[in-house]
Scaffold this motif. Structure first.
Motif, short mmCIF file in Angstrom:
data_model
loop_
_atom_site.label_atom_id
_atom_site.label_comp_id
_atom_site.label_asym_id
_atom_site.label_seq_id
_atom_site.Cartn_x
_atom_site.Cartn_y
_atom_site.Cartn_z
N PHE A 59 0.85 -1.20 0.00
CA PHE A 59 0.00 0.00 0.00
C PHE A 59 0.88 1.24 0.00
O PHE A 59 1.88 1.30 0.72
CB PHE A 59 -0.92 0.01 1.23
CG PHE A 59 -1.92 -1.10 1.22
CD1 PHE A 59 -3.13 -0.96 0.56
CD2 PHE A 59 -1.65 -2.32 1.85
CE1 PHE A 59 -4.05 -2.01 0.51
CE2 PHE A 59 -2.56 -3.36 1.81
CZ PHE A 59 -3.76 -3.20 1.14
N ILE A 60 0.51 2.23 -0.82
CA ILE A 60 1.35 3.43 -0.93
C ILE A 60 0.89 4.56 0.00
O ILE A 60 1.51 5.62 0.07
CB ILE A 60 1.43 3.94 -2.39
CG1 ILE A 60 0.03 4.31 -2.93
CG2 ILE A 60 2.11 2.91 -3.28
CD1 ILE A 60 0.05 5.11 -4.24
N ASN A 61 -0.22 4.35 0.73
CA ASN A 61 -0.77 5.36 1.65
C ASN A 61 -1.00 6.71 0.99
O ASN A 61 -0.67 7.76 1.53
CB ASN A 61 0.11 5.48 2.90
CG ASN A 61 0.09 4.18 3.69
OD1 ASN A 61 -0.98 3.61 3.93
ND2 ASN A 61 1.25 3.68 4.04
N SER A 62 -1.59 6.65 -0.20
CA SER A 62 -1.99 7.86 -0.92
C SER A 62 -3.04 7.45 -1.94
O SER A 62 -3.01 6.33 -2.44
CB SER A 62 -0.79 8.46 -1.65
OG SER A 62 -1.24 9.42 -2.59
N TRP A 63 -3.94 8.39 -2.24
CA TRP A 63 -4.94 8.11 -3.27
C TRP A 63 -4.45 8.52 -4.65
O TRP A 63 -4.98 8.11 -5.65
CB TRP A 63 -6.25 8.85 -2.98
CG TRP A 63 -7.02 8.30 -1.83
CD1 TRP A 63 -7.58 9.01 -0.80
CD2 TRP A 63 -7.35 6.93 -1.56
NE1 TRP A 63 -8.21 8.17 0.08
CE2 TRP A 63 -8.09 6.89 -0.36
CE3 TRP A 63 -7.08 5.73 -2.22
CZ2 TRP A 63 -8.57 5.71 0.19
CZ3 TRP A 63 -7.56 4.53 -1.66
CH2 TRP A 63 -8.30 4.54 -0.47
N PHE A 64 -3.43 9.36 -4.68
CA PHE A 64 -2.98 9.83 -5.98
C PHE A 64 -1.49 10.17 -5.91
O PHE A 64 -1.11 11.29 -5.62
CB PHE A 64 -3.80 11.05 -6.43
CG PHE A 64 -3.67 11.36 -7.90
CD1 PHE A 64 -4.27 10.54 -8.86
CD2 PHE A 64 -2.95 12.47 -8.33
CE1 PHE A 64 -4.14 10.83 -10.22
CE2 PHE A 64 -2.82 12.76 -9.69
CZ PHE A 64 -3.42 11.94 -10.63
N ASP A 65 -0.66 9.18 -6.17
CA ASP A 65 0.79 9.37 -6.20
C ASP A 65 1.38 8.36 -7.18
O ASP A 65 2.00 7.36 -6.79
CB ASP A 65 1.39 9.17 -4.79
CG ASP A 65 2.84 9.63 -4.70
OD1 ASP A 65 3.48 9.78 -5.78
OD2 ASP A 65 3.34 9.84 -3.58
N PRO A 66 1.16 8.59 -8.51
CA PRO A 66 1.62 7.63 -9.51
C PRO A 66 3.10 7.24 -9.40
O PRO A 66 3.42 6.06 -9.51
CB PRO A 66 1.30 8.32 -10.84
CG PRO A 66 0.12 9.19 -10.52
CD PRO A 66 0.39 9.69 -9.13
N PRO A 67 4.04 8.19 -9.13
CA PRO A 67 5.45 7.78 -9.02
C PRO A 67 5.68 6.76 -7.90
O PRO A 67 6.45 5.81 -8.07
CB PRO A 67 6.18 9.09 -8.73
CG PRO A 67 5.29 10.16 -9.26
CD PRO A 67 3.90 9.66 -9.03
N LYS A 68 5.00 6.95 -6.78
CA LYS A 68 5.15 6.03 -5.63
C LYS A 68 4.58 4.65 -5.97
O LYS A 68 5.16 3.62 -5.64
CB LYS A 68 4.45 6.63 -4.40
CG LYS A 68 4.92 6.04 -3.09
CD LYS A 68 4.33 6.80 -1.92
CE LYS A 68 4.76 6.16 -0.61
NZ LYS A 68 4.08 6.78 0.54
N ALA A 69 3.44 4.64 -6.65
CA ALA A 69 2.81 3.37 -7.05
C ALA A 69 3.70 2.63 -8.05
O ALA A 69 3.84 1.40 -8.00
CB ALA A 69 1.44 3.64 -7.67
N LYS A 70 4.33 3.40 -8.92
CA LYS A 70 5.21 2.83 -9.93
C LYS A 70 6.42 2.16 -9.28
O LYS A 70 6.79 1.03 -9.63
CB LYS A 70 5.66 3.96 -10.88
CG LYS A 70 6.36 3.48 -12.14
CD LYS A 70 6.69 4.68 -13.04
CE LYS A 70 7.40 4.23 -14.28
NZ LYS A 70 7.77 5.36 -15.14
N GLU A 71 7.00 2.84 -8.30
CA GLU A 71 8.16 2.28 -7.57
C GLU A 71 7.79 0.98 -6.86
O GLU A 71 8.54 0.00 -6.88
CB GLU A 71 8.68 3.30 -6.53
CG GLU A 71 9.48 4.44 -7.13
CD GLU A 71 10.60 3.99 -8.07
OE1 GLU A 71 11.37 3.08 -7.70
OE2 GLU A 71 10.70 4.53 -9.18
#
Length: 331
Positions: A188-200
């Motif tokens: 889980f990236i703990n954000s609703w909108f953080d594409p760079p974090k999701a990508k990592e």
């Protein structure tokens, strides 16, 4: 004296009729609807609500105003402004701002509120909805389980809350049905909108051998595309942007919920209830996206299994369990 009155009355009647039919009066007949979103309009979840409201606006049914990217600290103020301005229905997501949303709904009992929420409806005027799209999520899981060659699947989510958990759990169950050997990595990236974090997060899973990733958030499909592995979409269909990457998606359709709320507000019958069921497949609130570019790449036997399960869900012969518990990586 009477003869003078008759034309006068006729004139008044005509004036009244003209007023009734004037564009201003006709515009007033439209429902005034407002929406307050904490994320951009293009964010998957919110885009579905926005799309359904824009469709009602295009049909000429509503006058629609909306605010995007509203900070949690500002949410209550923006809601109050819309309520004070006389909007009859106010829509939004109040995850993280439940207290503010419920407080404003209580202060404006004559206004109807329809909120995305993990909580219960609040009498007399606040209904809740959620993306109960666990049925198509299960079907996409079956596809993922049948398409993986490494038997390793990665799942990247926003926050481990019921809305996300239930989709991931259904997806994992679907994958296990067709492939008992499959192993999962959940993050889980703990954000609703953080594409760079999701990508990592997705890159990390692919590095560990995942050849299918579940894109609960934006950014995951970008990682899959770069590394030439497969992705499963969620809520919206992004296959057009990733024709060689996104195999299938569980789609959410907010139209049944929005159209129902508008009808009830119009009839003066809006009440506090849970709209969750209107996201189910039988109400056309969700569906499995067409395989599209993967029509010939998904093995026929797997596609047939998925179609049979889809038919069983529509017929009420198979129920996808709602499991809101936090999904875990395989041991």
């Amino acid at each position: 004296m009477h003869s003078h009155r008759r034309p006068l009355l006729a004139g008044l009647a005509l004036a009244a009729l003209t007023t009734l039919l004037s564009p201003v009066a006709l515009a007033q007949a439209k429902l005034k609807v407002a929406a307050v979103y904490t994320v951009p309009f293009e964010q998957q979840w919110v885009s579905r609500i926005h799309k359904a409201l824009k469709a009602a606006e295009a049909r000429g049914e509503i006058e629609y105003k909306a605010s995007e990217n509203v900070a949690n600290a500002d949410y209550e103020r923006v809601l109050r402004e819309y309520a004070t301005a006389g909007n009859q229905l106010i829509v939004g997501e109040i995850f993280g701002v439940e207290t503010a949303g419920r407080k404003v709904a209580k202060d404006f009992p004559k206004t109807s509120f329809l909120f995305g929420s993990s909580g219960k409806p609040q009498a007399p005027n606040m209904s809740v909805f959620d993306n109960y799209i666990q049925e198509p999520a299960y079907l996409t899981g079956m596809i993922a389980g049948g398409m993986t060659k490494s038997n390793k699947i990665g799942l990247v989510g926003g926050f481990p809350i019921p809305e996300v958990n239930r989709l991931m759990n259904a997806f994992m169950e679907g994958a296990k049905e067709v492939n008992p050997k499959v192993e999962f990595t959940v993050s889980f990236i703990n954000s609703w909108f953080d594409p760079p974090k999701a990508k990592e997060a997705a890159f990390a899973m692919i590095d560990k051998g995942a050849d299918v990733v579940y894109a609960e958030r934006f950014g995951v499909s970008d990682a899959a595309k770069e590394r030439k592995v497969l992705a499963i979409g969620n809520v919206i269909n992004t296959q057009a942007d990733y024709p060689d990457t996104v195999v299938a998606s569980a789609l959410w359709h907010m139209e049944p919920s929005i159209d129902r709320a508008l009808k009830l507000v119009k009839e003066g019958k809006f009440a506090a209830e849970d709209y969750g069921v209107y996201s189910h497949m039988k109400h056309k609130g969700s569906s499995l996206a067409p395989l599209g570019t993967f029509e010939k790449k998904v093995p026929a036997e797997l596609a047939a299994k998925v179609r049979a399960k889809e038919a069983a869900i529509y017929a009420g012969k198979f129920e996808v369990k709602v499991n809101d518990g936090q999904p875990k990586s395989s041991k």
